[in-house]
Design a protein around this motif. Sequence first.
Motif, PDB file in Angstrom:
ATOM      1  N   ARG A 281       6.489  -9.530  53.142  1.00 28.67           N
ATOM      2  CA  ARG A 281       7.392  -8.399  52.940  1.00 28.67           C
ATOM      3  C   ARG A 281       6.934  -7.488  51.814  1.00 28.67           C
ATOM      4  O   ARG A 281       7.476  -6.385  51.661  1.00 28.67           O
ATOM      5  CB  ARG A 281       8.801  -8.919  52.639  1.00 28.67           C
ATOM      6  CG  ARG A 281       9.334  -9.886  53.672  1.00 28.67           C
ATOM      7  CD  ARG A 281       9.511  -9.233  55.019  1.00 28.67           C
ATOM      8  NE  ARG A 281       9.792 -10.192  56.067  1.00 28.67           N
ATOM      9  CZ  ARG A 281      10.979 -10.713  56.315  1.00 28.67           C
ATOM     10  NH1 ARG A 281      12.008 -10.379  55.573  1.00 28.67           N
ATOM     11  NH2 ARG A 281      11.137 -11.558  57.311  1.00 28.67           N
ATOM     12  N   LYS A 282       5.952  -7.894  51.042  1.00 23.65           N
ATOM     13  CA  LYS A 282       5.431  -7.059  49.961  1.00 23.65           C
ATOM     14  C   LYS A 282       4.242  -6.213  50.392  1.00 23.65           C
ATOM     15  O   LYS A 282       3.654  -5.502  49.574  1.00 23.65           O
ATOM     16  CB  LYS A 282       5.034  -7.936  48.763  1.00 23.65           C
ATOM     17  CG  LYS A 282       6.208  -8.706  48.162  1.00 23.65           C
ATOM     18  CD  LYS A 282       5.759  -9.538  46.978  1.00 23.65           C
ATOM     19  CE  LYS A 282       6.940 -10.297  46.375  1.00 23.65           C
ATOM     20  NZ  LYS A 282       6.528 -11.131  45.216  1.00 23.65           N
ATOM     21  N   ASN A 283       3.889  -6.288  51.660  1.00 26.41           N
ATOM     22  CA  ASN A 283       2.747  -5.538  52.189  1.00 26.41           C
ATOM     23  C   ASN A 283       3.198  -4.110  52.513  1.00 26.41           C
ATOM     24  O   ASN A 283       3.479  -3.764  53.660  1.00 26.41           O
ATOM     25  CB  ASN A 283       2.202  -6.247  53.428  1.00 26.41           C
ATOM     26  CG  ASN A 283       0.919  -5.615  53.928  1.00 26.41           C
ATOM     27  OD1 ASN A 283       0.323  -4.762  53.265  1.00 26.41           O
ATOM     28  ND2 ASN A 283       0.485  -6.031  55.105  1.00 26.41           N
ATOM     29  N   GLY A 284       3.273  -3.267  51.471  1.00 25.96           N
ATOM     30  CA  GLY A 284       3.757  -1.905  51.665  1.00 25.96           C
ATOM     31  C   GLY A 284       2.787  -1.024  52.415  1.00 25.96           C
ATOM     32  O   GLY A 284       3.192  -0.180  53.222  1.00 25.96           O
ATOM     33  N   SER A 285       1.487  -1.203  52.173  1.00 28.52           N
ATOM     34  CA  SER A 285       0.499  -0.362  52.860  1.00 28.52           C
ATOM     35  C   SER A 285       0.500  -0.630  54.362  1.00 28.52           C
ATOM     36  O   SER A 285       0.399   0.299  55.168  1.00 28.52           O
ATOM     37  CB  SER A 285      -0.887  -0.620  52.262  1.00 28.52           C
ATOM     38  OG  SER A 285      -1.243  -2.002  52.411  1.00 28.52           O
ATOM     39  N   GLY A 286       0.618  -1.900  54.746  1.00 34.29           N
ATOM     40  CA  GLY A 286       0.677  -2.213  56.167  1.00 34.29           C
ATOM     41  C   GLY A 286       1.908  -1.639  56.841  1.00 34.29           C
ATOM     42  O   GLY A 286       1.851  -1.158  57.986  1.00 34.29           O
ATOM     43  N   PHE A 342      14.539   0.470  56.753  1.00 31.75           N
ATOM     44  CA  PHE A 342      14.304  -0.934  57.124  1.00 31.75           C
ATOM     45  C   PHE A 342      13.334  -1.592  56.155  1.00 31.75           C
ATOM     46  O   PHE A 342      13.522  -2.748  55.758  1.00 31.75           O
ATOM     47  CB  PHE A 342      13.772  -0.996  58.553  1.00 31.75           C
ATOM     48  CG  PHE A 342      13.362  -2.369  58.988  1.00 31.75           C
ATOM     49  CD1 PHE A 342      14.310  -3.314  59.346  1.00 31.75           C
ATOM     50  CD2 PHE A 342      12.020  -2.729  59.025  1.00 31.75           C
ATOM     51  CE1 PHE A 342      13.940  -4.582  59.743  1.00 31.75           C
ATOM     52  CE2 PHE A 342      11.634  -3.999  59.417  1.00 31.75           C
ATOM     53  CZ  PHE A 342      12.601  -4.924  59.781  1.00 31.75           C
ATOM     54  N   GLY A 343      12.269  -0.892  55.764  1.00 25.51           N
ATOM     55  CA  GLY A 343      11.310  -1.478  54.831  1.00 25.51           C
ATOM     56  C   GLY A 343      11.876  -1.667  53.435  1.00 25.51           C
ATOM     57  O   GLY A 343      11.653  -2.701  52.796  1.00 25.51           O
ATOM     58  N   PHE A 344      12.643  -0.672  52.941  1.00 27.92           N
ATOM     59  CA  PHE A 344      13.214  -0.766  51.600  1.00 27.92           C
ATOM     60  C   PHE A 344      14.336  -1.796  51.510  1.00 27.92           C
ATOM     61  O   PHE A 344      14.702  -2.213  50.403  1.00 27.92           O
ATOM     62  CB  PHE A 344      13.747   0.588  51.162  1.00 27.92           C
ATOM     63  CG  PHE A 344      12.660   1.581  50.836  1.00 27.92           C
ATOM     64  CD1 PHE A 344      11.484   1.170  50.224  1.00 27.92           C
ATOM     65  CD2 PHE A 344      12.814   2.919  51.145  1.00 27.92           C
ATOM     66  CE1 PHE A 344      10.482   2.072  49.930  1.00 27.92           C
ATOM     67  CE2 PHE A 344      11.813   3.836  50.854  1.00 27.92           C
ATOM     68  CZ  PHE A 344      10.641   3.413  50.243  1.00 27.92           C
ATOM     69  N   SER A 345      14.889  -2.190  52.637  1.00 28.86           N
ATOM     70  CA  SER A 345      15.991  -3.153  52.594  1.00 28.86           C
ATOM     71  C   SER A 345      15.550  -4.528  52.120  1.00 28.86           C
ATOM     72  O   SER A 345      16.394  -5.332  51.708  1.00 28.86           O
ATOM     73  CB  SER A 345      16.627  -3.278  53.988  1.00 28.86           C
ATOM     74  OG  SER A 345      15.686  -3.786  54.924  1.00 28.86           O
ATOM     75  N   PHE A 346      14.248  -4.811  52.142  1.00 34.68           N
ATOM     76  CA  PHE A 346      13.752  -6.109  51.687  1.00 34.68           C
ATOM     77  C   PHE A 346      13.380  -6.099  50.207  1.00 34.68           C
ATOM     78  O   PHE A 346      13.008  -7.142  49.672  1.00 34.68           O
ATOM     79  CB  PHE A 346      12.532  -6.526  52.519  1.00 34.68           C
ATOM     80  CG  PHE A 346      12.830  -6.744  53.967  1.00 34.68           C
ATOM     81  CD1 PHE A 346      13.410  -7.918  54.402  1.00 34.68           C
ATOM     82  CD2 PHE A 346      12.545  -5.756  54.897  1.00 34.68           C
ATOM     83  CE1 PHE A 346      13.692  -8.115  55.743  1.00 34.68           C
ATOM     84  CE2 PHE A 346      12.820  -5.949  56.240  1.00 34.68           C
ATOM     85  CZ  PHE A 346      13.405  -7.127  56.656  1.00 34.68           C
ATOM     86  N   ASN A 347      13.427  -4.955  49.552  1.00 31.69           N
ATOM     87  CA  ASN A 347      13.094  -4.886  48.131  1.00 31.69           C
ATOM     88  C   ASN A 347      14.280  -5.335  47.277  1.00 31.69           C
ATOM     89  O   ASN A 347      15.441  -5.187  47.674  1.00 31.69           O
ATOM     90  CB  ASN A 347      12.696  -3.457  47.745  1.00 31.69           C
ATOM     91  CG  ASN A 347      11.391  -3.039  48.406  1.00 31.69           C
ATOM     92  OD1 ASN A 347      10.588  -3.879  48.811  1.00 31.69           O
ATOM     93  ND2 ASN A 347      11.179  -1.734  48.526  1.00 31.69           N
ATOM     94  N   GLU A 348      13.961  -5.881  46.111  1.00 34.25           N
ATOM     95  CA  GLU A 348      15.016  -6.275  45.190  1.00 34.25           C
ATOM     96  C   GLU A 348      15.702  -5.054  44.578  1.00 34.25           C
ATOM     97  O   GLU A 348      16.891  -5.080  44.302  1.00 34.25           O
ATOM     98  CB  GLU A 348      14.429  -7.166  44.098  1.00 34.25           C
ATOM     99  CG  GLU A 348      13.875  -8.492  44.623  1.00 34.25           C
ATOM    100  CD  GLU A 348      13.316  -9.345  43.520  1.00 34.25           C
ATOM    101  OE1 GLU A 348      13.328  -8.868  42.347  1.00 34.25           O
ATOM    102  OE2 GLU A 348      12.871 -10.476  43.788  1.00 34.25           O
ATOM    103  N   ASN A 349      14.950  -3.993  44.367  1.00 35.05           N
ATOM    104  CA  ASN A 349      15.522  -2.745  43.848  1.00 35.05           C
ATOM    105  C   ASN A 349      16.119  -1.962  45.018  1.00 35.05           C
ATOM    106  O   ASN A 349      15.409  -1.495  45.915  1.00 35.05           O
ATOM    107  CB  ASN A 349      14.441  -1.927  43.152  1.00 35.05           C
ATOM    108  CG  ASN A 349      15.010  -0.697  42.457  1.00 35.05           C
ATOM    109  OD1 ASN A 349      16.237  -0.524  42.360  1.00 35.05           O
ATOM    110  ND2 ASN A 349      14.123   0.155  41.964  1.00 35.05           N
ATOM    111  N   LYS A 350      17.410  -1.803  45.020  1.00 28.83           N
ATOM    112  CA  LYS A 350      18.105  -1.162  46.132  1.00 28.83           C
ATOM    113  C   LYS A 350      18.280   0.343  45.944  1.00 28.83           C
ATOM    114  O   LYS A 350      18.863   0.998  46.822  1.00 28.83           O
ATOM    115  CB  LYS A 350      19.484  -1.803  46.325  1.00 28.83           C
ATOM    116  CG  LYS A 350      19.432  -3.295  46.631  1.00 28.83           C
ATOM    117  CD  LYS A 350      18.646  -3.575  47.911  1.00 28.83           C
ATOM    118  CE  LYS A 350      18.596  -5.066  48.219  1.00 28.83           C
ATOM    119  NZ  LYS A 350      17.803  -5.365  49.426  1.00 28.83           N
ATOM    120  N   ARG A 351      17.789   0.911  44.872  1.00 26.72           N
ATOM    121  CA  ARG A 351      17.952   2.341  44.670  1.00 26.72           C
ATOM    122  C   ARG A 351      17.189   3.162  45.706  1.00 26.72           C
ATOM    123  O   ARG A 351      17.737   4.142  46.245  1.00 26.72           O
ATOM    124  CB  ARG A 351      17.515   2.724  43.264  1.00 26.72           C
ATOM    125  CG  ARG A 351      18.458   2.186  42.171  1.00 26.72           C
ATOM    126  CD  ARG A 351      17.989   2.594  40.793  1.00 26.72           C
ATOM    127  NE  ARG A 351      18.906   2.092  39.762  1.00 26.72           N
ATOM    128  CZ  ARG A 351      18.717   2.264  38.463  1.00 26.72           C
ATOM    129  NH1 ARG A 351      17.650   2.930  38.028  1.00 26.72           N
ATOM    130  NH2 ARG A 351      19.592   1.759  37.599  1.00 26.72           N
TER     131      ARG A 351
END
Length: 372
Positions: A281-286, A342-351
């Motif tokens: 889930r940390k693979n932002g470039s992919g 959808f991608g940002f929903s898995f981040n700890e920072n919800k801003r």
Amino acid sequence: MCIRDRVSTQSTGLGGSRLGLFPFTLCMCGLHYLFATPRFSSFLRRPLEDLDDDHNSEDASSTILTEEEVSLHATARGDAALLTVILCSVPMMAFFVIQTAPFTTNLSMIIMTWAAMAGIFAMYLLYNPEKHLWFLKPKTDTITGTLQDDPLGIFAVVTKYRDPVMFAGYLLLMEGSIYRLLHSRFQYLFVGLAPPLNGMLLMVVGLLISIIVLMTIRVLRLSELINNRTTLPLLSQSRLIIMLLCIIASVMIAVVTGMPPVFHPLSAIAAATFNAFLMDRKNGSGFMLFVFSSSILLLWWMYRTFSFVIMDLRILADGTVIPSSVMTVTILLYYLLGALAFGFSFNENKRPLAVVLCMLGFKIAFVEHILY
């Protein structure tokens, strides 16, 4: 019977004669589960085999069914058999009767619809035959009880061939559904291959998707044992197989939908990067590569489907003109913001998620205002 008539009327009225029979079939399966499966009355004492092992003998002897209670349960076998026959016959007859001209309708459409409904019945009844076909099971496991209640050994045959018959029912359901899809108003979406090659390829895609779903369930179960070193290689291997199957299925879908060959690699990249993002889930470039490739595929689909719509939309009392090209870009941004959310929903920072959802809400309001 009153409930069955009401369900038939409501499902046919909501879905029409072409689509209403499938909800009606599912509702009939639900009614069969509620009224034809073995259910002991709350006024009767529980049978002995339902007790826990830690119950004492005094409590166990007080829960043995009397002869009158046993005869009461035995009379329900005929009712359950009758309801099962109704389940397997009424939806098929209803589909034939509600046709405008049943004797002049396309015979292959009727046969394929019957095959799909037969597949639903087979999968439902054989999913748990001891509960759904309990009236075929002998009351006792002794030879005398088996010869008395099931002299032909029907229940033994049902349990023996349960898996292959369920798989055949699933194939019938898939074949009937694909046939109806290719003869519906959405048939223009699958013009990449001539019939029957498009149907055969969709059949293969459906089987691949089924395998992907089953393997995903298996991976989720293995992930609970991730601390065990023996499960880590198996988990990685399963995820790799799922990614390869997704790539193959996406390319097949691109072929059957008539996508130009230059877009086939983009379809494979979208499937691969999305699966890679689900693994890490940390693979932002992919994930950004997935958003880019899938956006191009969406843009191609909108061009093929709505390129003939050339008109200016007037809003605010005809004071503002919105060209159709602006609407296309707006819908594309609509998808981009949804994918980013959808991608940002898995981040700890919800801003970032909150900002993207606000922008998505404004876009939804803008599009709805223009179209409606």
